[in-house]
Structures are given as structure tokens and as C-alpha cells.
Write a protein that holds these residues in place. Sequence first.
Motif, PDB file in Angstrom:
ATOM      1  N   SER A 148      51.328  35.058 131.095  1.00 13.08           N
ATOM      2  CA  SER A 148      50.207  34.463 130.375  1.00 13.08           C
ATOM      3  C   SER A 148      50.265  34.916 128.919  1.00 13.08           C
ATOM      4  O   SER A 148      50.858  35.957 128.604  1.00 13.08           O
ATOM      5  CB  SER A 148      48.881  34.888 130.997  1.00 13.08           C
ATOM      6  OG  SER A 148      48.641  36.273 130.761  1.00 13.08           O
ATOM      7  N   ARG A 149      49.647  34.129 128.036  1.00 17.39           N
ATOM      8  CA  ARG A 149      49.650  34.515 126.633  1.00 17.39           C
ATOM      9  C   ARG A 149      48.951  35.849 126.436  1.00 17.39           C
ATOM     10  O   ARG A 149      49.371  36.685 125.632  1.00 17.39           O
ATOM     11  CB  ARG A 149      48.965  33.441 125.770  1.00 17.39           C
ATOM     12  CG  ARG A 149      49.071  33.730 124.272  1.00 17.39           C
ATOM     13  CD  ARG A 149      48.260  32.761 123.434  1.00 17.39           C
ATOM     14  NE  ARG A 149      48.448  33.021 122.015  1.00 17.39           N
ATOM     15  CZ  ARG A 149      47.896  34.034 121.354  1.00 17.39           C
ATOM     16  NH1 ARG A 149      47.106  34.895 121.986  1.00 17.39           N
ATOM     17  NH2 ARG A 149      48.127  34.196 120.063  1.00 17.39           N
ATOM     18  N   GLN A 150      47.870  36.083 127.189  1.00 13.28           N
ATOM     19  CA  GLN A 150      47.124  37.331 127.070  1.00 13.28           C
ATOM     20  C   GLN A 150      47.979  38.534 127.467  1.00 13.28           C
ATOM     21  O   GLN A 150      47.965  39.576 126.800  1.00 13.28           O
ATOM     22  CB  GLN A 150      45.856  37.278 127.933  1.00 13.28           C
ATOM     23  CG  GLN A 150      44.790  36.305 127.450  1.00 13.28           C
ATOM     24  CD  GLN A 150      45.109  34.851 127.800  1.00 13.28           C
ATOM     25  OE1 GLN A 150      46.060  34.567 128.530  1.00 13.28           O
ATOM     26  NE2 GLN A 150      44.300  33.945 127.276  1.00 13.28           N
ATOM     27  N   THR A 151      48.749  38.377 128.549  1.00 15.58           N
ATOM     28  CA  THR A 151      49.626  39.467 128.985  1.00 15.58           C
ATOM     29  C   THR A 151      50.735  39.703 127.971  1.00 15.58           C
ATOM     30  O   THR A 151      51.053  40.855 127.628  1.00 15.58           O
ATOM     31  CB  THR A 151      50.230  39.147 130.359  1.00 15.58           C
ATOM     32  OG1 THR A 151      49.178  39.029 131.312  1.00 15.58           O
ATOM     33  CG2 THR A 151      51.194  40.243 130.808  1.00 15.58           C
ATOM     34  N   ALA A 152      51.327  38.626 127.483  1.00 12.19           N
ATOM     35  CA  ALA A 152      52.383  38.760 126.473  1.00 12.19           C
ATOM     36  C   ALA A 152      51.856  39.478 125.240  1.00 12.19           C
ATOM     37  O   ALA A 152      52.505  40.392 124.706  1.00 12.19           O
ATOM     38  CB  ALA A 152      52.929  37.386 126.103  1.00 12.19           C
ATOM     39  N   LEU A 169      59.454  36.129 117.735  1.00 18.59           N
ATOM     40  CA  LEU A 169      58.680  35.230 118.590  1.00 18.59           C
ATOM     41  C   LEU A 169      57.187  35.497 118.418  1.00 18.59           C
ATOM     42  O   LEU A 169      56.780  36.631 118.202  1.00 18.59           O
ATOM     43  CB  LEU A 169      59.043  35.439 120.068  1.00 18.59           C
ATOM     44  CG  LEU A 169      60.479  35.166 120.502  1.00 18.59           C
ATOM     45  CD1 LEU A 169      60.632  35.491 121.988  1.00 18.59           C
ATOM     46  CD2 LEU A 169      60.889  33.731 120.221  1.00 18.59           C
ATOM     47  N   SER A 170      56.412  34.458 118.564  1.00 19.04           N
ATOM     48  CA  SER A 170      54.970  34.628 118.657  1.00 19.04           C
ATOM     49  C   SER A 170      54.616  34.991 120.091  1.00 19.04           C
ATOM     50  O   SER A 170      55.450  34.892 121.007  1.00 19.04           O
ATOM     51  CB  SER A 170      54.262  33.333 118.270  1.00 19.04           C
ATOM     52  OG  SER A 170      54.526  32.321 119.244  1.00 19.04           O
ATOM     53  N   ALA A 171      53.374  35.404 120.309  1.00 17.20           N
ATOM     54  CA  ALA A 171      52.941  35.729 121.669  1.00 17.20           C
ATOM     55  C   ALA A 171      53.048  34.511 122.573  1.00 17.20           C
ATOM     56  O   ALA A 171      53.457  34.616 123.741  1.00 17.20           O
ATOM     57  CB  ALA A 171      51.514  36.267 121.645  1.00 17.20           C
ATOM     58  N   GLN A 172      52.709  33.335 122.051  1.00 17.69           N
ATOM     59  CA  GLN A 172      52.793  32.125 122.869  1.00 17.69           C
ATOM     60  C   GLN A 172      54.238  31.782 123.212  1.00 17.69           C
ATOM     61  O   GLN A 172      54.552  31.396 124.347  1.00 17.69           O
ATOM     62  CB  GLN A 172      52.143  30.949 122.137  1.00 17.69           C
ATOM     63  CG  GLN A 172      52.084  29.668 122.971  1.00 17.69           C
ATOM     64  CD  GLN A 172      51.308  29.850 124.255  1.00 17.69           C
ATOM     65  OE1 GLN A 172      50.142  30.203 124.241  1.00 17.69           O
ATOM     66  NE2 GLN A 172      51.955  29.638 125.403  1.00 17.69           N
ATOM     67  N   GLU A 173      55.138  31.933 122.241  1.00 21.17           N
ATOM     68  CA  GLU A 173      56.556  31.658 122.507  1.00 21.17           C
ATOM     69  C   GLU A 173      57.115  32.630 123.537  1.00 21.17           C
ATOM     70  O   GLU A 173      57.901  32.245 124.412  1.00 21.17           O
ATOM     71  CB  GLU A 173      57.346  31.739 121.203  1.00 21.17           C
ATOM     72  CG  GLU A 173      57.069  30.577 120.257  1.00 21.17           C
ATOM     73  CD  GLU A 173      57.641  30.793 118.874  1.00 21.17           C
ATOM     74  OE1 GLU A 173      57.846  29.791 118.157  1.00 21.17           O
ATOM     75  OE2 GLU A 173      57.880  31.973 118.483  1.00 21.17           O
TER      76      GLU A 173
END
Length: 225
Positions: free
Chosen positions: A186-190, A174-178
Motif C-alpha cells: 500500500s502507499r501508506q506502507t511504502a 521513486l516516489s512512495a506511489q511508484e
Amino acid sequence: MIEVLVVDDDTRVADVNAAYVEKIPGFRVAAKAHTAAEALRLVEDVPVDLVLLDHYLPDETGLSVVRSLRERGHQTDVIMVTAARDVATVQAAMRHGALQYLVKPFSYAGLRAKLDAYATLRRTLDGGGEAEQAEVDRIFGALSSTPAPELPKGHSPTTAELVRRALLAAEGPLSAQELADHTRLSRQTAQRYLKLLERTGRVRLSLKYGDTGRPEHRYEWAAST
């Protein structure tokens, strides 16, 4: 006391591992060895319950030591403690009777988790008698659990577990966004937790190259579950 033989070709590493063992209640270092020949001789001469065994030794491999122990009739338990991380070596260690495999570098907490689990397994087996299915499951699973990663201040174990479960459930990296979409983080937290878990070896990073632009970072769970 559980008597431990520490085997590593690097004397400094052997001393560090031995110091770790001595800090864990119920364990004592019986001896240290730096070659395969020395390890096999010590098992013959010194009462040893458990061998912490490096794979890369100057005269033979750790796997050959395990084979020799079994050929000589020794049922001494073995935990591989080594930088060798190729799947073939891990698989061969399992087939030759190593109870567990700890990849270098590791922390004191990582080694303690393995040895505490081993001590629990010993107590279970020493009880004897017959075992119901639940007891059998506990025996076979005693050393398979993966301790939670040590988290820096400001990181939540609950969030780390959420990330772990999402990666395990995914059909591929997975990407961070996925990951953010799957977990509602949030994407930043992921991204922050993915980078942390990647640094500790729990998450494997790969790059996906498109037609243009920078490659996409993709992540999958790498540790045993």
C-alpha cells in the motif's frame, strides 16, 4: 585478541567508541589517541592490529595518518570512523588502504557488524595457503556487506528488504506511489518504510518540483550494497 587503537579528537566520543569495542568478543582496546601525532606514536610503541580512525583531527587529517603509516612500513589495518561523508574523502581513504568506512553517527550494532566482519577476514587470511576464486571473493567481500537496519517494533525485515531491492532495481529515484506500484505494498506502507530508511541513512530523499503545488518526495537507496 585483536588489539585496537581508537583515534578521535573528541575524548567523549573516543571513550564511547572504546566502550563499544570492549563489548565485542575477541577485541580489546590497546590505547586511545586524540591527535594524529599521538596516534602515530602509539602505533610505534604499542602492538596494534586495527586502528579506528577519525578523519577530523586537530593537527592532521585521518587520511594523512594512513599515508604516514604506509610510508613508515606499517601494515596496520584501518577502518575510518568519521563524520566526513564526501565522496572524495571516501575514495581517498580506499586508495590509501583503509579497509572500511563507517559514517558517524552509528550504533553499537553498526560498529559490531564491521568488526565481526573484520575478525572473519582475519581468520580467513591467517589460514594461509592458496585460494580458489570463491575464497578470493569471500576475502574481498568480507567487509562490503551492509547489515540490515535495526527496525522498530512492528516493522518487518522482509518488507524492508523488499523496499531495498525495489529501490536498487529502479533506474532513478521513486516516489512512495511508484514504490507501492513496484512492490504491491500500500502507499501508506511504502511511505512508512521509506521514512524509516531515510531516517537511518539507508535511503536518500530528494525533492522534485513541478509547475504548481507541493514538491514531490522521491527516494533512492543510499547505502553500499
